[in-house]
Scaffold this motif. Structure first.
Motif: not given
Ligand SMILES: NC(=O)c1ccc[n+]([C@@H]2O[C@H](COP(=O)([O-])OP(=O)(O)OC[C@H]3O[C@@H](n4cnc5c(N)ncnc54)[C@H](O)[C@@H]3O)[C@@H](O)[C@H]2O)c1
Length: 351
Positions: A247-260
């Protein structure tokens, strides 16, 4: 049209070496000339199974076949000497992750490759994992803004250290899976790691006579202000619906991405038992190593195809020995941090 066929060998033909064999047999620009394993029976039976003409128990004898490149898929602690031998003879090397288990070994491998100007590629195939590639591309396009946080989980069920890897006690889940997680995280962030703080949990595997830690929780601070938390366990129950939990979650100043990538329900199968003896609900792997109509598919062979194409076209591979050295430094820093109970700063990263 490019017609040159690259002459290749594979050293270590256990479970993952077989993947290299299959990749090279499938690629139109590859010619699998020989394989090598210190286990003579395994070398012979694998050569017979795949119809490989030449097989050896000695790397020196295999290298005398005049190869362009070799894959090294021996246990984690047995990569360096083979890589140095091959590189010193002008043979390109694709080595399984981690590059090696000590900084000194990584440096020897890099020096040998540089001296003969051959490629030293590390097989971090998650850079070819479609979900991660899309995430990496979105970050590079600026869609997420500045990355502040990555959570990355890559764990296995206890089947892997207890039944799959006879050498688990000489390695660790940090070397086996943490290596992937750290590389993918560094690649996504695109900045230098500066500090590592790690906690290690022990007891389940040592209780079964396997002298290695159960899990690691590793916090990495990067020079651009990003922080990552990486979780690697080797003791998930065998009843888990997937061998791997990724699993992975990426948090940025303009958006997020969730990977499963492992529990995304592209397929959910409910049977009394799988052929491998796992109970009920199962999310079979359909992205990493699926076999479709007898052909090896999935992104795990893509990194191997990349190695073939780099040799064929004279292109530098996307992963390098230097990436491997940084990765091993991070792993060693994490172990040091876990031992001392304090964060460890990374120094002299360019040496
Ligand atoms: N990229 C991935 O996701 C992935 C997945 C699994 C394994 N791996 C890596 O691949 C490597 C091999 O793992 P595995 O699961 O196939 O292990 P394995 O135990 O199934 O196979 C290793 C083979 O290497 C042989 N060997 C050991 N030392 C040797 C030597 N000095 N010379 C020649 N042969 C030797 C053994 O006899 C065995 O056949 C490890 O580094 C592991 O971390 C990578």
């Amino acid at each position: 049209m490019k017609t040159k066929r690259v002459r290749l060998g594979v050293v270590g033909v256990g479970s993952w070496g077989r993947m290299h064999i299959r990749a090279y047999l499938q690629h139109a620009s590859a010619e699998l000339v020989a394989i090598c394993d210190q286990d003579a029976k395994r070398a012979a039976s694998t050569a017979k199974e795949f119809g490989v003409g030449r097989y050896f128990t000695s790397v020196d004898e295999m290298l005398a076949e005049g190869l362009d490149g070799i894959s090294i898929a021996t246990p984690d602690t047995a990569h360096a000497d083979i890589a140095v031998k091959a590189a010193s003879q002008g043979v390109h090397v694709l080595v399984e992750k981690p590059l090696a288990t000590t900084v000194r070994e990584c440096q020897r491998m890099i020096a040998a490759a540089r001296a003969k100007d051959v490629y030293l590629m590390v097989d971090w195939h998650n850079r070819w994992n479609p979900a991660y590639f899309y995430a990496w591309q979105a970050i590079r396009n600026g869609e997420l803004g500045d990355i502040s946080y990555i959570y990355y989980r890559l764990s296995d069920t206890i089947y892997v250290p207890t039944k799959m890897l006879p050498w688990a006690g000489e390695s660790s889940v940090m070397l086996f899976l943490g290596s992937h997680a750290l590389d993918t995280t560094c690649w996504l962030v695109g900045a230098k790691p500066e500090r590592v703080f790690c906690q290690r949990k022990e007891g389940v595997l040592t209780g079964q006579g396997i002298p290695t830690a159960d899990m690691y929780i590793t916090l990495v601070d990067f020079a651009n202000g990003a922080t990552a938390v990486i979780e690697n366990s080797w003791v998930l129950p065998q009843s888990s619906p997937s061998l791997i939990d990724h699993k992975c979650e990426i948090i940025g100043s303009k958006g997020v991405i969730y990977l499963d990538p492992t529990h995304d329900r592209a397929i959910a199968k409910y049977t009394a038992k799988t052929p491998a003896g796992f109970p009920d609900a199962s999310f079979p792997d359909i992205f990493v190593t699926p076999e479709i109509h007898g052909r090896q598919m999935g992104f795990s062979v893509e990194s191997m195809y990349h190695f073939v194409e780099c040799l064929r076209d004279g292109k530098r591979p996307l992963t390098s020995g230097e990436d491997g050295l940084l990765n091993t430094r991070l792993i060693i820093a994490a172990e040091e941090s876990a031992r001392k109970g304090t964060p460890v700063k990374l120094r002299n990263l360019d040496k």
